[in-house]
Design a protein around this motif. Sequence first.
Motif, short mmCIF file in Angstrom:
data_model
loop_
_atom_site.label_atom_id
_atom_site.label_comp_id
_atom_site.label_asym_id
_atom_site.label_seq_id
_atom_site.Cartn_x
_atom_site.Cartn_y
_atom_site.Cartn_z
N GLY A 263 -101.37 -23.97 12.27
CA GLY A 263 -102.66 -24.62 12.10
C GLY A 263 -103.78 -23.85 12.77
O GLY A 263 -104.89 -23.74 12.24
N CYS A 264 -103.50 -23.31 13.96
CA CYS A 264 -104.51 -22.49 14.66
C CYS A 264 -104.91 -21.29 13.81
O CYS A 264 -106.10 -20.97 13.68
N HIS B 296 -107.87 -9.76 16.31
CA HIS B 296 -106.45 -9.96 16.59
C HIS B 296 -106.04 -11.36 16.13
O HIS B 296 -106.64 -12.35 16.57
N PRO B 297 -105.04 -11.47 15.26
CA PRO B 297 -104.53 -12.81 14.87
C PRO B 297 -103.58 -13.33 15.95
O PRO B 297 -102.36 -13.35 15.77
N VAL B 298 -104.15 -13.76 17.07
CA VAL B 298 -103.32 -14.10 18.24
C VAL B 298 -102.35 -15.25 17.95
O VAL B 298 -101.29 -15.33 18.56
N THR C 170 -109.21 -20.33 19.00
CA THR C 170 -107.82 -19.89 19.02
C THR C 170 -107.68 -18.57 18.26
O THR C 170 -106.71 -18.35 17.55
N TYR C 171 -108.66 -17.71 18.41
CA TYR C 171 -108.68 -16.43 17.71
C TYR C 171 -108.81 -15.30 18.72
O TYR C 171 -109.08 -15.52 19.91
#
Length: 248
Positions: free
Chosen positions: A132-133, A162-164, A142-143
């Motif tokens: 979901g993030c 960055h897709p953390v 949350t990125y």
Amino acid sequence: MDFPVTFQIFGKTILAHPIFETIGIFIGMRYYFYLKRKSKEKLSFNTSAAVLIGATAGALIGSKLIGNLENPYTLFENFNFKRFWTNNTIVGGLAFGLIGVEWAKKIVGHKESTGDLIVFPLILAMIIGRIGCFLTGVHEETYGIPTDFIFGMHLGDEYLRHPVALYEIVFLIILWIILKAAQNKNKYPSGFVFQLFMLSYFSFRLMLDFIKPKIEIIGNLGTIQLVCIGVIIYYFLKLRKIKSVTSL
């Protein structure tokens, strides 16, 4: 893919994050109760209730407190209850959930560890929540920071980031495999798997937050990283004690 991913529910547009977070909590709890029924270790009703209440209360308080202290200037200078209530972080939830459980166990006089059973349901819930993030992109904090790294992605603005959330999902899957292997060896004392999970996850988050936007509190460390350092020290000392005991 267009970010953020949203869903229409009862005529309202809802971001993916709260939906997946809710699904993750529900599935994680169902998995926990399934494992609890199969477990040979049976806790009394008083102990189970105390642990559940302590964990829930601690996680609720901690997730919101640490989530808001990520930006203490906004919290104290322009307090808004709605913003306070909606700001959450799993780091605060785990750290304060631990405190809540330890206090609850002291109240009922239970000395044994109770954490191992919750590890894999917790990881499962976190993986679903992080999906979901990721789908929410830059519309919640949350990125990752902008990057020209090969894994950089457009998450809803003009930058490659960055897709953390995806990094964390991969880490959690690998951690699941490692912890399951440790659990299957059956040579570690009760609580070891949970302690290893906490040490591993907080170490990962300490490093991950260097590539996430943050307000620097001490040096180049944000609030979440400072919490991570405290938990890492706590569990490093506990695992050293276990290692010294098992080597005797």
